[in-house]
Design a protein around this motif. Structure first.
Motif, PDB file in Angstrom:
ATOM      1  N   ILE A   1      45.649  39.648  44.559  1.00 13.93           N
ATOM      2  CA  ILE A   1      46.080  38.959  43.421  1.00 13.93           C
ATOM      3  C   ILE A   1      45.952  39.683  42.141  1.00 13.93           C
ATOM      4  O   ILE A   1      44.967  40.423  42.109  1.00 13.93           O
ATOM      5  N   ILE A   2      46.637  39.523  41.236  1.00 15.65           N
ATOM      6  CA  ILE A   2      46.457  39.951  39.881  1.00 15.65           C
ATOM      7  C   ILE A   2      46.314  38.898  38.796  1.00 15.65           C
ATOM      8  O   ILE A   2      47.179  37.932  38.992  1.00 15.65           O
ATOM      9  N   LEU A   3      45.356  38.939  38.136  1.00 16.71           N
ATOM     10  CA  LEU A   3      45.200  37.917  37.063  1.00 16.71           C
ATOM     11  C   LEU A   3      45.396  38.288  35.630  1.00 16.71           C
ATOM     12  O   LEU A   3      44.894  39.385  35.299  1.00 16.71           O
ATOM     13  N   ALA A   4      46.058  37.574  34.953  1.00 22.05           N
ATOM     14  CA  ALA A   4      46.746  37.791  33.640  1.00 22.05           C
ATOM     15  C   ALA A   4      46.431  36.786  32.687  1.00 22.05           C
ATOM     16  O   ALA A   4      46.271  35.929  33.065  1.00 22.05           O
ATOM     17  N   CYS A   5      45.972  37.290  31.526  1.00 24.81           N
ATOM     18  CA  CYS A   5      45.485  36.388  30.404  1.00 24.81           C
ATOM     19  C   CYS A   5      46.760  35.670  29.976  1.00 24.81           C
ATOM     20  O   CYS A   5      47.812  36.024  29.607  1.00 24.81           O
TER      21      CYS A   5
ATOM     22  N   TYR B   1      42.463  41.659  35.668  1.00 28.81           N
ATOM     23  CA  TYR B   1      41.636  41.741  36.578  1.00 28.81           C
ATOM     24  C   TYR B   1      42.425  41.560  38.131  1.00 28.81           C
ATOM     25  O   TYR B   1      43.615  41.066  38.009  1.00 28.81           O
ATOM     26  N   THR B   2      41.668  42.060  39.066  1.00 27.05           N
ATOM     27  CA  THR B   2      42.376  41.863  40.337  1.00 27.05           C
ATOM     28  C   THR B   2      41.361  41.057  41.183  1.00 27.05           C
ATOM     29  O   THR B   2      40.065  41.043  41.064  1.00 27.05           O
ATOM     30  N   SER B   3      41.712  40.212  42.376  1.00 27.44           N
ATOM     31  CA  SER B   3      41.003  39.388  43.284  1.00 27.44           C
ATOM     32  C   SER B   3      41.722  39.539  44.503  1.00 27.44           C
ATOM     33  O   SER B   3      42.876  39.842  44.568  1.00 27.44           O
TER      34      SER B   3
ATOM     35  N   PRO C   1      39.299  41.429  27.268  1.00 26.20           N
ATOM     36  CA  PRO C   1      38.575  42.587  26.455  1.00 26.20           C
ATOM     37  C   PRO C   1      39.719  42.779  25.282  1.00 26.20           C
ATOM     38  O   PRO C   1      39.385  43.085  23.849  1.00 26.20           O
ATOM     39  N   PHE C   2      40.957  42.306  25.360  1.00 19.06           N
ATOM     40  CA  PHE C   2      42.319  42.381  24.398  1.00 19.06           C
ATOM     41  C   PHE C   2      42.144  41.318  23.336  1.00 19.06           C
ATOM     42  O   PHE C   2      42.077  41.513  22.036  1.00 19.06           O
TER      43      PHE C   2
ATOM     44  N   HIS D   1      42.758  32.779  32.769  1.00 15.62           N
ATOM     45  CA  HIS D   1      43.697  33.675  33.373  1.00 15.62           C
ATOM     46  C   HIS D   1      44.373  33.168  34.767  1.00 15.62           C
ATOM     47  O   HIS D   1      43.636  32.647  35.520  1.00 15.62           O
ATOM     48  N   LYS D   2      45.723  33.597  34.848  1.00 14.91           N
ATOM     49  CA  LYS D   2      46.442  32.982  35.920  1.00 14.91           C
ATOM     50  C   LYS D   2      46.949  33.876  37.014  1.00 14.91           C
ATOM     51  O   LYS D   2      47.348  35.156  36.373  1.00 14.91           O
TER      52      LYS D   2
END
Length: 49
Positions: free
Chosen positions: A5-9, A17-19, A37-38, A45-46
Motif C-alpha cells: 500500500i502507499i501512504l499519502a499525506c 511512505y509504502t507499507s 518532509p514536505f 497519512h492515509k
C-alpha cells in the motif's frame, strides 16, 4: 495475502511512505500519523491506491 500500500499525506497529498497490510484482517483503509518532509511536521497519512 499481504498487499503493498502507499501512504499519502492528507495535508499536502504527497505520497511519502509504502507499507504492507493483510486485507483479510484489516479491510478498512489504514491511517497512521507519520512525519511528512514536505510539510515538515507529523500529519495524518492515509492509504491510497
Amino acid at each position: 495475502m499481504r498487499d503493498n500500500i502507499i501512504l499519502a499525506c492528507q495535508t499536502c497529498k504527497h505520497r511519502n511512505y509504502t507499507s504492507t497490510k493483510n486485507k483479510k484482517t484489516l479491510p478498512q483503509k489504514l491511517e497512521l500519523k507519520k512525519y511528512c518532509p514536505f510539510c515538515r511536521e507529523h500529519t495524518l497519512h492515509k492509504e491510497t491506491k
